[in-house]
Design a protein around this motif. Structure first.
Motif, PDB file in Angstrom:
ATOM      1  N   VAL A  34     -49.741  63.190  36.139  1.00 40.47           N
ATOM      2  CA  VAL A  34     -49.854  62.271  34.843  1.00 40.47           C
ATOM      3  C   VAL A  34     -51.366  62.290  34.664  1.00 40.47           C
ATOM      4  O   VAL A  34     -52.115  61.981  35.380  1.00 40.47           O
ATOM      5  CB  VAL A  34     -49.452  60.925  35.277  1.00 40.47           C
ATOM      6  N   ALA A  35     -51.731  62.624  33.305  1.00 42.15           N
ATOM      7  CA  ALA A  35     -53.128  62.432  32.880  1.00 42.15           C
ATOM      8  C   ALA A  35     -53.461  61.096  32.318  1.00 42.15           C
ATOM      9  O   ALA A  35     -52.602  60.539  31.306  1.00 42.15           O
ATOM     10  CB  ALA A  35     -53.677  63.592  32.015  1.00 42.15           C
ATOM     11  N   TYR A  36     -54.135  60.224  32.772  1.00 38.36           N
ATOM     12  CA  TYR A  36     -54.411  58.913  32.143  1.00 38.36           C
ATOM     13  C   TYR A  36     -55.945  59.034  31.247  1.00 38.36           C
ATOM     14  O   TYR A  36     -56.728  59.175  31.657  1.00 38.36           O
ATOM     15  CB  TYR A  36     -54.682  57.909  33.151  1.00 38.36           C
ATOM     16  N   VAL A  37     -55.528  58.627  29.801  1.00 38.41           N
ATOM     17  CA  VAL A  37     -56.901  58.733  28.926  1.00 38.41           C
ATOM     18  C   VAL A  37     -57.281  57.169  29.047  1.00 38.41           C
ATOM     19  O   VAL A  37     -56.493  56.305  28.502  1.00 38.41           O
ATOM     20  CB  VAL A  37     -56.660  59.303  27.818  1.00 38.41           C
ATOM     21  N   LYS A  38     -58.315  56.954  29.471  1.00 40.04           N
ATOM     22  CA  LYS A  38     -59.128  55.806  29.383  1.00 40.04           C
ATOM     23  C   LYS A  38     -60.345  55.708  28.309  1.00 40.04           C
ATOM     24  O   LYS A  38     -61.015  56.491  28.214  1.00 40.04           O
ATOM     25  CB  LYS A  38     -59.529  55.329  30.680  1.00 40.04           C
ATOM     26  N   VAL A  39     -60.301  54.515  27.597  1.00 40.22           N
ATOM     27  CA  VAL A  39     -61.548  54.248  26.731  1.00 40.22           C
ATOM     28  C   VAL A  39     -62.124  52.843  27.466  1.00 40.22           C
ATOM     29  O   VAL A  39     -61.308  51.920  27.345  1.00 40.22           O
ATOM     30  CB  VAL A  39     -61.235  54.267  25.318  1.00 40.22           C
ATOM     31  N   ASP A  40     -63.388  52.829  27.528  1.00 39.09           N
ATOM     32  CA  ASP A  40     -63.997  51.762  27.838  1.00 39.09           C
ATOM     33  C   ASP A  40     -63.441  51.045  29.330  1.00 39.09           C
ATOM     34  O   ASP A  40     -63.071  50.021  29.493  1.00 39.09           O
ATOM     35  CB  ASP A  40     -64.201  50.587  26.851  1.00 39.09           C
ATOM     36  N   ASN A  41     -63.012  52.006  30.142  1.00 38.53           N
ATOM     37  CA  ASN A  41     -62.085  51.653  31.348  1.00 38.53           C
ATOM     38  C   ASN A  41     -60.859  51.078  31.300  1.00 38.53           C
ATOM     39  O   ASN A  41     -60.348  50.038  32.049  1.00 38.53           O
ATOM     40  CB  ASN A  41     -63.288  50.888  32.276  1.00 38.53           C
ATOM     41  N   GLU A  42     -60.327  51.077  29.943  1.00 37.44           N
ATOM     42  CA  GLU A  42     -58.994  50.639  29.647  1.00 37.44           C
ATOM     43  C   GLU A  42     -57.909  51.614  29.490  1.00 37.44           C
ATOM     44  O   GLU A  42     -58.399  52.426  28.560  1.00 37.44           O
ATOM     45  CB  GLU A  42     -59.143  49.665  28.719  1.00 37.44           C
ATOM     46  N   LEU A  43     -56.701  51.764  30.091  1.00 44.00           N
ATOM     47  CA  LEU A  43     -55.920  52.665  29.764  1.00 44.00           C
ATOM     48  C   LEU A  43     -55.460  52.725  28.417  1.00 44.00           C
ATOM     49  O   LEU A  43     -55.087  51.613  27.767  1.00 44.00           O
ATOM     50  CB  LEU A  43     -54.516  52.660  30.657  1.00 44.00           C
ATOM     51  N   MET A  44     -55.471  54.101  27.563  1.00 43.52           N
ATOM     52  CA  MET A  44     -55.133  53.994  26.242  1.00 43.52           C
ATOM     53  C   MET A  44     -53.912  54.571  26.241  1.00 43.52           C
ATOM     54  O   MET A  44     -52.764  53.874  25.674  1.00 43.52           O
ATOM     55  CB  MET A  44     -56.097  54.847  25.592  1.00 43.52           C
ATOM     56  N   PHE A  45     -53.618  55.968  26.661  1.00 44.30           N
ATOM     57  CA  PHE A  45     -52.305  56.581  26.805  1.00 44.30           C
ATOM     58  C   PHE A  45     -52.221  57.452  27.834  1.00 44.30           C
ATOM     59  O   PHE A  45     -53.234  57.814  28.589  1.00 44.30           O
ATOM     60  CB  PHE A  45     -52.208  57.203  25.434  1.00 44.30           C
ATOM     61  N   SER A  46     -51.155  57.955  28.293  1.00 43.07           N
ATOM     62  CA  SER A  46     -51.016  58.772  29.244  1.00 43.07           C
ATOM     63  C   SER A  46     -50.177  59.820  28.953  1.00 43.07           C
ATOM     64  O   SER A  46     -49.182  59.941  28.000  1.00 43.07           O
ATOM     65  CB  SER A  46     -50.309  58.083  30.575  1.00 43.07           C
ATOM     66  N   VAL A  47     -50.484  61.187  29.313  1.00 42.97           N
ATOM     67  CA  VAL A  47     -49.565  62.411  29.270  1.00 42.97           C
ATOM     68  C   VAL A  47     -49.012  62.971  30.552  1.00 42.97           C
ATOM     69  O   VAL A  47     -50.001  63.245  31.455  1.00 42.97           O
ATOM     70  CB  VAL A  47     -50.427  63.129  28.308  1.00 42.97           C
ATOM     71  N   ASP A  48     -47.505  63.019  30.440  1.00 43.28           N
ATOM     72  CA  ASP A  48     -46.990  63.766  31.698  1.00 43.28           C
ATOM     73  C   ASP A  48     -47.492  65.321  31.450  1.00 43.28           C
ATOM     74  O   ASP A  48     -47.071  65.903  30.870  1.00 43.28           O
ATOM     75  CB  ASP A  48     -45.673  63.408  31.603  1.00 43.28           C
ATOM     76  N   LEU A  49     -48.067  65.637  32.765  1.00 41.01           N
ATOM     77  CA  LEU A  49     -48.393  67.197  32.806  1.00 41.01           C
ATOM     78  C   LEU A  49     -47.412  68.100  32.903  1.00 41.01           C
ATOM     79  O   LEU A  49     -47.509  69.357  32.489  1.00 41.01           O
ATOM     80  CB  LEU A  49     -49.448  67.397  33.738  1.00 41.01           C
ATOM     81  N   LYS A  50     -46.057  67.729  33.194  1.00 40.91           N
ATOM     82  CA  LYS A  50     -45.055  68.543  33.250  1.00 40.91           C
ATOM     83  C   LYS A  50     -44.522  69.061  32.071  1.00 40.91           C
ATOM     84  O   LYS A  50     -44.378  70.076  32.022  1.00 40.91           O
ATOM     85  CB  LYS A  50     -44.127  67.881  34.450  1.00 40.91           C
ATOM     86  N   ASP A  51     -44.321  68.022  31.219  1.00 41.91           N
ATOM     87  CA  ASP A  51     -43.503  68.374  29.973  1.00 41.91           C
ATOM     88  C   ASP A  51     -44.202  67.908  28.684  1.00 41.91           C
ATOM     89  O   ASP A  51     -43.911  67.937  27.817  1.00 41.91           O
ATOM     90  CB  ASP A  51     -42.153  67.792  29.907  1.00 41.91           C
ATOM     91  N   GLY A  52     -45.565  67.292  29.103  1.00 38.22           N
ATOM     92  CA  GLY A  52     -46.368  66.903  28.041  1.00 38.22           C
ATOM     93  C   GLY A  52     -45.922  65.515  27.177  1.00 38.22           C
ATOM     94  O   GLY A  52     -45.907  65.212  26.152  1.00 38.22           O
ATOM     95  N   THR A  53     -44.997  64.712  27.953  1.00 36.30           N
ATOM     96  CA  THR A  53     -44.636  63.492  27.277  1.00 36.30           C
ATOM     97  C   THR A  53     -45.673  62.458  27.126  1.00 36.30           C
ATOM     98  O   THR A  53     -46.614  62.161  27.884  1.00 36.30           O
ATOM     99  CB  THR A  53     -43.565  62.767  28.522  1.00 36.30           C
ATOM    100  N   PHE A  54     -45.748  61.958  25.827  1.00 32.58           N
ATOM    101  CA  PHE A  54     -46.704  61.104  25.501  1.00 32.58           C
ATOM    102  C   PHE A  54     -46.242  59.478  25.485  1.00 32.58           C
ATOM    103  O   PHE A  54     -45.183  59.336  25.178  1.00 32.58           O
ATOM    104  CB  PHE A  54     -47.149  61.352  24.172  1.00 32.58           C
ATOM    105  N   LYS A  55     -47.149  58.758  26.102  1.00 29.36           N
ATOM    106  CA  LYS A  55     -46.858  57.345  26.478  1.00 29.36           C
ATOM    107  C   LYS A  55     -48.020  56.667  26.059  1.00 29.36           C
ATOM    108  O   LYS A  55     -49.033  56.402  26.943  1.00 29.36           O
ATOM    109  CB  LYS A  55     -46.449  57.105  27.860  1.00 29.36           C
ATOM    110  N   PRO A  56     -47.971  55.975  24.864  1.00 26.61           N
ATOM    111  CA  PRO A  56     -49.076  54.974  24.775  1.00 26.61           C
ATOM    112  C   PRO A  56     -49.369  53.529  25.236  1.00 26.61           C
ATOM    113  O   PRO A  56     -48.000  53.349  25.777  1.00 26.61           O
ATOM    114  CB  PRO A  56     -49.248  54.835  22.908  1.00 26.61           C
ATOM    115  N   ARG A  57     -50.231  53.058  25.314  1.00 24.81           N
ATOM    116  CA  ARG A  57     -50.160  51.258  26.096  1.00 24.81           C
ATOM    117  C   ARG A  57     -49.437  50.785  25.160  1.00 24.81           C
ATOM    118  O   ARG A  57     -49.095  50.828  23.997  1.00 24.81           O
ATOM    119  CB  ARG A  57     -51.632  50.914  26.096  1.00 24.81           C
ATOM    120  N   PRO A  58     -48.854  49.638  25.637  1.00 24.27           N
ATOM    121  CA  PRO A  58     -48.083  48.554  24.883  1.00 24.27           C
ATOM    122  C   PRO A  58     -48.919  48.117  23.415  1.00 24.27           C
ATOM    123  O   PRO A  58     -50.115  47.770  23.683  1.00 24.27           O
ATOM    124  CB  PRO A  58     -47.928  47.438  25.664  1.00 24.27           C
ATOM    125  N   ASN A  59     -48.352  48.000  22.348  1.00 22.10           N
ATOM    126  CA  ASN A  59     -48.746  47.486  21.083  1.00 22.10           C
ATOM    127  C   ASN A  59     -49.863  48.249  20.551  1.00 22.10           C
ATOM    128  O   ASN A  59     -50.752  47.920  19.848  1.00 22.10           O
ATOM    129  CB  ASN A  59     -49.686  46.135  21.335  1.00 22.10           C
TER     130      ASN A  59
END
Lengths: 160, 169
Positions: A34-59
């Motif tokens: 899983v790739a975790y994209v962080k901005v200012d050391n805070e998780l923004m969204f993650s992408v599953d590398l197997k199928d590219g499932t996109f999961k943003p942080r809550p709100n």
């Protein structure tokens, strides 16, 4: 002469210690799932590398586009209309497997393709992170933009 | 401070800044923002020929000049990384030179190791998890880089012994 000998011993010992450390960590290294994209050391969204499932942080506000936007420094244009939707560490624009977020200096374009992820475009002095290209285990750091992409194995791997 | 010393220190600072600026455009290993740190040669020369105080002043001027010269706006993140690296390596180097137990090559190696440690400490405040991935590689590469800068600085000092003598006119 005595100093010369001391120097050689010290450098040899240091090489052995840190070479061993590097060897052990590179052997134990696993491919990320899983790739975790962080901005200012805070998780923004993650992408599953197997199928590219996109999961943003809550709100998080996510805008999905039907056509490819044009990036002009810190502006995002769709059909020639400026989108004032993104702000630093706020808002994600998505078009297929491209993700547009706002970094410290401008828009950062992140692309998922063939189980790998990369920073496609960004604005920074030396463009170190976009020149790095696709990655699935080495973290991508956009230091001037405060954007990082980190990789983790799935949690289930911990259980034996 | 004699005029000659002042002039030489100014030239050294200028050369170190230029080396530092040019080096930031070269990537030795793609994807890893690592520099050999050739400007550290100048720091070694100054600390061996003049002293700790002069070395601290020139390094601080060099860091500020380099940060102002980098393209785009003043960058807080990269500046804090280079500043904490410089502070760590200067403290280590001044203690090692005082101790006088190792030669210039080993002192340079240890100070370059401490430079990386300082950078990792600063980076751990900015990005917590990424540091763990980069630490082993950065620490390992810093050793040959430190050896290289140490050898080059030693050669410079050996071959220009009369440059630093103050002559009376």
């Amino acid at each position: 002469m005595k100093k010369n000998k001391n120097d050689r011993i010290l450098i040899g010992v240091l090489l052995i210690i840190f070479g061993g450390y590097l060897l052990i960590t590179s052997v134990l290294e696993k491919k990320g799932e899983v790739a975790y994209v962080k901005v200012d050391n805070e998780l923004m969204f993650s992408v599953d590398l197997k199928d590219g499932t996109f999961k943003p942080r809550p709100n998080e506000v996510v805008k999905t586009l039907q056509e490819m936007p044009v990036v002009e420094e810190d502006k995002l244009l769709v059909d020639g209309v400026i989108q004032t939707f993104l702000a630093f560490n706020q808002g994600i624009v998505r078009y297929e497997n491209l993700y547009y977020i706002m970094g410290n200096l401008g828009i950062v374009v992140i692309e998922y393709k063939d189980n790998q992820i990369r920073v496609k475009e960004e604005i920074s002095p030396y463009n170190i992170c976009s020149r790095q290209g696709f990655s699935d285990k080495q973290p991508i750091i956009c230091l001037p933009n405060y954007v990082t992409i980190e990789f983790n194995a799935a949690e289930t791997d911990v259980n034996i | 401070m004699s005029v000659k010393k002042l002039t030489l220190l100014a030239i050294f600072t200028a050369v170190a800044s230029i080396i530092n600026i040019l080096e930031s455009y070269v990537q030795i290993i793609p994807g890893i923002p690592f520099k050999i740190g050739f400007s550290n040669i100048i720091t070694l020369i100054i600390i061996y020929k003049y002293g700790t105080k002069e070395a601290i002043i020139t390094v601080m001027i060099r860091i500020i000049v380099t940060a102002l010269y980098s393209p785009g706006t003043f960058n807080y993140a990269t500046f804090s990384l280079s500043l904490s690296g410089a502070i760590f390596s200067l403290i280590a180097l001044s203690i090692l030179v005082k101790l006088n137990f190792f030669g210039i090559t080993a002192n340079s190696t240890l100070s370059s190791l401490f430079h990386v440690i300082g950078q990792l400490v600063a980076a751990s405040f900015l990005f917590t998890d990424v540091v763990a991935y980069y630490a082993p590689l950065m620490l390992f590469i810093s050793i040959p880089a430190g050896v290289l800068t140490g050898i080059l600085a030693n050669r410079f000092i050996e071959s220009t012994k009369d440059l630093f003598i103050d002559k009376k006119f």
